[in-house]
Design a protein around this motif. Sequence first.
Motif, short mmCIF file in Angstrom:
data_model
loop_
_atom_site.label_atom_id
_atom_site.label_comp_id
_atom_site.label_asym_id
_atom_site.label_seq_id
_atom_site.Cartn_x
_atom_site.Cartn_y
_atom_site.Cartn_z
N ALA A 301 -6.93 -1.33 -8.04
CA ALA A 301 -6.05 -2.35 -7.47
C ALA A 301 -4.65 -1.84 -7.13
O ALA A 301 -4.10 -2.18 -6.07
CB ALA A 301 -5.95 -3.53 -8.43
N ASP A 302 -4.05 -1.04 -7.99
CA ASP A 302 -2.68 -0.60 -7.76
C ASP A 302 -2.55 0.20 -6.47
O ASP A 302 -1.71 -0.10 -5.61
CB ASP A 302 -2.17 0.23 -8.95
N GLU A 303 -3.37 1.23 -6.34
CA GLU A 303 -3.30 2.08 -5.14
C GLU A 303 -3.70 1.30 -3.89
O GLU A 303 -3.11 1.45 -2.82
CB GLU A 303 -4.18 3.31 -5.31
N TRP A 304 -4.72 0.47 -4.03
CA TRP A 304 -5.18 -0.33 -2.89
C TRP A 304 -4.10 -1.31 -2.45
O TRP A 304 -3.83 -1.46 -1.25
CB TRP A 304 -6.47 -1.06 -3.28
N GLY A 305 -3.44 -1.95 -3.38
CA GLY A 305 -2.38 -2.90 -3.03
C GLY A 305 -1.23 -2.22 -2.28
O GLY A 305 -0.70 -2.78 -1.31
#
Length: 326
Positions: A301-305
Amino acid sequence: MKKSRILQAFLALVLVFDVPFLDINLNKAEAGSHSKKAIQSITHAGFGGGTDVTTRMMLLRTRRVLKQDMQLVNKKGGGGAASMDYLMSQPADGNSILTWTTGHAVSMALGKTKVKLSDMVPLARGTDDPQLFVVNCKSSFKDAKKFVSQQKKKSFSYGTTHTGGIDDVSAVAFTKKGKLKDPKIVAYKGVGPIKTNLIKGDIDVGVLNLGEALTEINEGKLCVSVVLANKRMAKLKDVPTAKELGIPVSLSTVRGFVTKKGTPADQVKRLEAGMLKGMSHNYYKNFLTEIGLDQSSVVGADEWGKQMEEMLNEMTAQLKALGYIK
């Protein structure tokens, strides 16, 4: 990416690995999940397209990991706007997820929906297919440094599959941030004519994804000069990124998953973990290989966000530069 390439990869996996094709979108829940509401997996694309197939491949094992049925729900319209609006109409309980793509970023930038990134919670990315600048291998500027230096003196013609999307945005962003001559955009109906005209020498550059040009690259007809990614691709280890050349552009055809803001944190974490585990299965890994990618496509989630934010900002800025946004 070309629709037929992804569909062929999907069908190949169905045959080779005996993937239960119809089981991906069953209306009947998995054993042990009868007490749970089915998760709606919302897409905006028709059968066989990159978004549809990527979503189906994610669902294949994720639904087993979560022990909860996951059903495809198609909401077409507005280049993804209708699918985002539909997600917003659902309860924030984690039982509705959306496959968010580059096309959604374009729709948001163009104001086709009132949905904002802050209305969605990123979960995981499924594919990251960087934009490539592909040239004829006989070209004098197949070398990345020459590719840049020659465009400081003259404008190159860039073949794209359409206008007002990621292809011409890639060309404009690269040349503007590199302080190069403005590109001449030549739009074609599909990637086939781009490759044909590159080989014939009628255009200078083709804006393609790896899977779209892989055959011609392997045959030595087409070469990749620059990759628009944060780091080099495993299959193109000798090709530098735009950032390595001092041009801060990173653009990809991406497909990832989000849910609605307000979804309980424990449910968000459960979905993220389930997707990451589901997409670590050999079925999904082989799907990525078939379309010219690798496991680095899958992130949490972090990198994708962060990538979603970068994508929307870049799309908005360059669509303004192209005159699509006032």
